[in-house]
Structures are given as structure tokens and as C-alpha cells.
Design a protein around this motif. Structure first.
Motif, PDB file in Angstrom:
ATOM      1  N   SER A  47     -71.360 -28.909  65.054  1.00  0.00           N
ATOM      2  CA  SER A  47     -70.436 -29.092  66.178  1.00  0.00           C
ATOM      3  C   SER A  47     -68.988 -29.259  65.719  1.00  0.00           C
ATOM      4  O   SER A  47     -68.064 -29.164  66.525  1.00  0.00           O
ATOM      5  CB  SER A  47     -70.864 -30.292  67.023  1.00  0.00           C
ATOM      6  N   ILE A  48     -68.788 -29.469  64.418  1.00  0.00           N
ATOM      7  CA  ILE A  48     -67.424 -29.615  63.913  1.00  0.00           C
ATOM      8  C   ILE A  48     -66.652 -28.302  64.045  1.00  0.00           C
ATOM      9  O   ILE A  48     -65.430 -28.308  64.203  1.00  0.00           O
ATOM     10  CB  ILE A  48     -67.434 -30.122  62.451  1.00  0.00           C
ATOM     11  N   TYR A  49     -67.356 -27.159  64.021  1.00  0.00           N
ATOM     12  CA  TYR A  49     -66.681 -25.869  64.152  1.00  0.00           C
ATOM     13  C   TYR A  49     -66.085 -25.705  65.558  1.00  0.00           C
ATOM     14  O   TYR A  49     -64.982 -25.179  65.709  1.00  0.00           O
ATOM     15  CB  TYR A  49     -67.642 -24.727  63.840  1.00  0.00           C
ATOM     16  N   GLY A  50     -66.790 -26.151  66.562  1.00  0.00           N
ATOM     17  CA  GLY A  50     -66.265 -26.116  67.931  1.00  0.00           C
ATOM     18  C   GLY A  50     -65.062 -27.030  68.091  1.00  0.00           C
ATOM     19  O   GLY A  50     -64.068 -26.673  68.735  1.00  0.00           O
ATOM     20  N   ILE A  51     -65.145 -28.205  67.474  1.00  0.00           N
ATOM     21  CA  ILE A  51     -64.031 -29.149  67.551  1.00  0.00           C
ATOM     22  C   ILE A  51     -62.816 -28.590  66.801  1.00  0.00           C
ATOM     23  O   ILE A  51     -61.677 -28.747  67.250  1.00  0.00           O
ATOM     24  CB  ILE A  51     -64.458 -30.521  66.997  1.00  0.00           C
ATOM     25  N   ALA A  52     -63.053 -27.911  65.680  1.00  0.00           N
ATOM     26  CA  ALA A  52     -61.951 -27.310  64.923  1.00  0.00           C
ATOM     27  C   ALA A  52     -61.253 -26.220  65.739  1.00  0.00           C
ATOM     28  O   ALA A  52     -60.022 -26.139  65.750  1.00  0.00           O
ATOM     29  CB  ALA A  52     -62.456 -26.744  63.608  1.00  0.00           C
ATOM     30  N   SER A  53     -62.030 -25.395  66.433  1.00  0.00           N
ATOM     31  CA  SER A  53     -61.406 -24.338  67.236  1.00  0.00           C
ATOM     32  C   SER A  53     -60.657 -24.929  68.432  1.00  0.00           C
ATOM     33  O   SER A  53     -59.576 -24.454  68.783  1.00  0.00           O
ATOM     34  CB  SER A  53     -62.437 -23.303  67.682  1.00  0.00           C
ATOM     35  N   ILE A  54     -61.188 -25.983  69.039  1.00  0.00           N
ATOM     36  CA  ILE A  54     -60.469 -26.659  70.132  1.00  0.00           C
ATOM     37  C   ILE A  54     -59.163 -27.254  69.613  1.00  0.00           C
ATOM     38  O   ILE A  54     -58.124 -27.184  70.282  1.00  0.00           O
ATOM     39  CB  ILE A  54     -61.363 -27.732  70.783  1.00  0.00           C
ATOM     40  N   THR A  55     -59.194 -27.813  68.417  1.00  0.00           N
ATOM     41  CA  THR A  55     -57.993 -28.381  67.811  1.00  0.00           C
ATOM     42  C   THR A  55     -56.932 -27.307  67.602  1.00  0.00           C
ATOM     43  O   THR A  55     -55.752 -27.522  67.895  1.00  0.00           O
ATOM     44  CB  THR A  55     -58.341 -29.054  66.468  1.00  0.00           C
ATOM     45  N   CYS A  56     -57.342 -26.149  67.098  1.00  0.00           N
ATOM     46  CA  CYS A  56     -56.382 -25.047  66.873  1.00  0.00           C
ATOM     47  C   CYS A  56     -55.779 -24.553  68.183  1.00  0.00           C
ATOM     48  O   CYS A  56     -54.558 -24.333  68.270  1.00  0.00           O
ATOM     49  CB  CYS A  56     -57.063 -23.896  66.138  1.00  0.00           C
ATOM     50  N   VAL A  57     -56.608 -24.393  69.196  1.00  0.00           N
ATOM     51  CA  VAL A  57     -56.112 -23.925  70.489  1.00  0.00           C
ATOM     52  C   VAL A  57     -55.165 -24.948  71.100  1.00  0.00           C
ATOM     53  O   VAL A  57     -54.108 -24.592  71.634  1.00  0.00           O
ATOM     54  CB  VAL A  57     -57.289 -23.598  71.438  1.00  0.00           C
ATOM     55  N   LEU A  58     -55.518 -26.226  71.015  1.00  0.00           N
ATOM     56  CA  LEU A  58     -54.666 -27.283  71.555  1.00  0.00           C
ATOM     57  C   LEU A  58     -53.320 -27.336  70.827  1.00  0.00           C
ATOM     58  O   LEU A  58     -52.266 -27.467  71.453  1.00  0.00           O
ATOM     59  CB  LEU A  58     -55.384 -28.632  71.451  1.00  0.00           C
ATOM     60  N   SER A  59     -53.356 -27.179  69.526  1.00  0.00           N
ATOM     61  CA  SER A  59     -52.123 -27.193  68.747  1.00  0.00           C
ATOM     62  C   SER A  59     -51.255 -25.979  69.083  1.00  0.00           C
ATOM     63  O   SER A  59     -50.029 -26.096  69.200  1.00  0.00           O
ATOM     64  CB  SER A  59     -52.457 -27.213  67.260  1.00  0.00           C
ATOM     65  N   LEU A  60     -51.881 -24.823  69.257  1.00  0.00           N
ATOM     66  CA  LEU A  60     -51.137 -23.620  69.641  1.00  0.00           C
ATOM     67  C   LEU A  60     -50.517 -23.779  71.027  1.00  0.00           C
ATOM     68  O   LEU A  60     -49.369 -23.388  71.251  1.00  0.00           O
ATOM     69  CB  LEU A  60     -52.060 -22.400  69.600  1.00  0.00           C
ATOM     70  N   LEU A  61     -51.251 -24.398  71.930  1.00  0.00           N
ATOM     71  CA  LEU A  61     -50.740 -24.643  73.276  1.00  0.00           C
ATOM     72  C   LEU A  61     -49.535 -25.586  73.238  1.00  0.00           C
ATOM     73  O   LEU A  61     -48.528 -25.346  73.911  1.00  0.00           O
ATOM     74  CB  LEU A  61     -51.852 -25.223  74.160  1.00  0.00           C
ATOM     75  N   ILE A  62     -49.626 -26.635  72.432  1.00  0.00           N
ATOM     76  CA  ILE A  62     -48.499 -27.571  72.293  1.00  0.00           C
ATOM     77  C   ILE A  62     -47.294 -26.852  71.695  1.00  0.00           C
ATOM     78  O   ILE A  62     -46.159 -27.045  72.134  1.00  0.00           O
ATOM     79  CB  ILE A  62     -48.911 -28.791  71.431  1.00  0.00           C
ATOM     80  N   LEU A  63     -47.537 -25.973  70.721  1.00  0.00           N
ATOM     81  CA  LEU A  63     -46.443 -25.229  70.107  1.00  0.00           C
ATOM     82  C   LEU A  63     -45.734 -24.327  71.114  1.00  0.00           C
ATOM     83  O   LEU A  63     -44.502 -24.306  71.177  1.00  0.00           O
ATOM     84  CB  LEU A  63     -46.974 -24.395  68.934  1.00  0.00           C
ATOM     85  N   VAL A  64     -46.518 -23.623  71.909  1.00  0.00           N
ATOM     86  CA  VAL A  64     -45.927 -22.719  72.902  1.00  0.00           C
ATOM     87  C   VAL A  64     -45.164 -23.512  73.956  1.00  0.00           C
ATOM     88  O   VAL A  64     -44.029 -23.170  74.306  1.00  0.00           O
ATOM     89  CB  VAL A  64     -47.024 -21.832  73.542  1.00  0.00           C
ATOM     90  N   LEU A  65     -45.757 -24.574  74.467  1.00  0.00           N
ATOM     91  CA  LEU A  65     -45.097 -25.367  75.497  1.00  0.00           C
ATOM     92  C   LEU A  65     -43.832 -26.032  74.970  1.00  0.00           C
ATOM     93  O   LEU A  65     -42.804 -26.086  75.667  1.00  0.00           O
ATOM     94  CB  LEU A  65     -46.044 -26.407  76.076  1.00  0.00           C
TER      95      LEU A  65
END
Length: 177
Positions: A47-65
Motif C-alpha cells: 500500500s506504500i506505492y499508492g501512498i507514494a503516488s498520492i503524495t506525488c500528485v498532491l505535491s504537483l497540485l500544490i506546485l501548480v496552484l
């Protein structure tokens, strides 16, 4: 995600691994317990792989915003982008598990080395010493003081002898000159 966030434990002696030990353990393939000396395999929960991908998407979203709405010259944007990754790396040790090693022969050899057999003669000698009715009494202070005084007297005599020989040598050199 795991049901409960727990730090890993040794599968043999159930000793808990520290947070930092588990953080560094995730990159290794095997773990050798300090307590029981048994080897176990290091496994990371899937399940760490799912959490890692959520972390990347969240970080990318913060970067764009932040790049769209925020101030580009402020360091706060970098910290906001790093924040999900910091949380992710803080959670990783809780997803590390230790599983028993498949090779049982190695485990048996280690456990055999740990078991030390005390010979009966040594055991009996120890028991008889413990069961003695008249314990041995040592008067350490008397022995110490006697030895100290002997040593002190010897040093004083040596010093007297050395001073006398030095005086004699000085007297002899004065008369020759």
C-alpha cells in the motif's frame, strides 16, 4: 493502507525496532536481530506505492496552484511542495515488516550456538560454594593498611639512601676539586 501503524518487530523474539532503525531498514533485504541473532526478511507493504503516488500528485497540485496564485519569489512555495514528501518519509517506517527467513537451517544453527550447556561439575561446585555455612571473611582494610605502611617505609628508606648517596657524591666531588 495498513490497519494499524506499527513499527516492525522481530518475528522471532518480538523486539520492536526503533523508528530510525526501521527508516534505514527499508533499503536492506535482510535484518539480523541484535537480541536473538536470527535473520529475517525485510518486506515493505504494497500500500506504500499508492501512498507514494498520492503524495506525488498532491505535491504537483500544490506546485501548480502556488505557481498560479502565489508569490514566485517566496521560499514558502518550496516548503509547501516539500511538505507532502516529508510526511510520506515520516510514515514509511510504519510500512516496513519483518518476516521469518525461509531458510530454517541457519536459524537452528544460530539458536544452537546461543544455548550454552553448563557442565554438572561446575554447577555442583557453584551450589556447594553457595551453601557453605561458614563464609570466608576477609579483612581487607587491615591487609591494605599493612601493605601500604610497608610500601611507604620502603619508599622512605629508598629516598634516604638516595639522598645519602647524593650527599656523599657531592662531598667527594668538592674535596677533589
Amino acid at each position: 493502507m495498513a490497519k494499524k501503524l506499527k513499527l516492525p518487530r522481530c518475528p522471532y523474539c518480538h523486539r520492536k525496532i526503533s523508528f530510525f532503525g526501521a527508516a534505514f531498514l527499508k533499503t536492506k533485504g535482510e535484518y539480523s536481530c541484535d537480541t536473538c541473532k536470527c535473520i529475517s526478511n525485510v518486506v515493505i507493504n504494497r500500500s506504500i506505492y499508492g501512498i507514494a503516488s498520492i503524495t506525488c500528485v498532491l505535491s504537483l497540485l500544490i506546485l501548480v496552484l502556488y505557481s498560479y496564485f502565489g508569490d514566485h519569489g517566496n521560499i514558502l512555495g518550496v516548503l509547501l511542495v516539500l511538505f507532502p514528501f516529508i510526511i510520506f518519509y515520516a510514515l514509511v517506517p510504519f510500512f516496513v515488516r519483518l518476516e521469518p527467513c525461509a531458510d530454517r537451517s541457519l536459524e537452528k544453527k544460530i539458536k544452537e550456538k546461543q544455548q550454552t550447556v553448563v557442565p554438572e561439575t561446575a554447577y555442583n561446585a557453584t551450589v556447594t560454594e553457595m551453601n557453605r555455612t561458614n563464609p570466608i571473611e576477609l579483612n581487607v582494610s587491615d591487609d591494605f593498611s599493612k601493605n601500604f605502611l610497608k610500601t611507604k617505609n620502603m619508599v622512605e628508606q629508598q629516598n634516604k639512601y638516595e639522598t645519602q648517596t647524593l650527599e656523599n657524591e657531592n662531598n667527594n666531588t668538592d674535596t677533589i676539586v
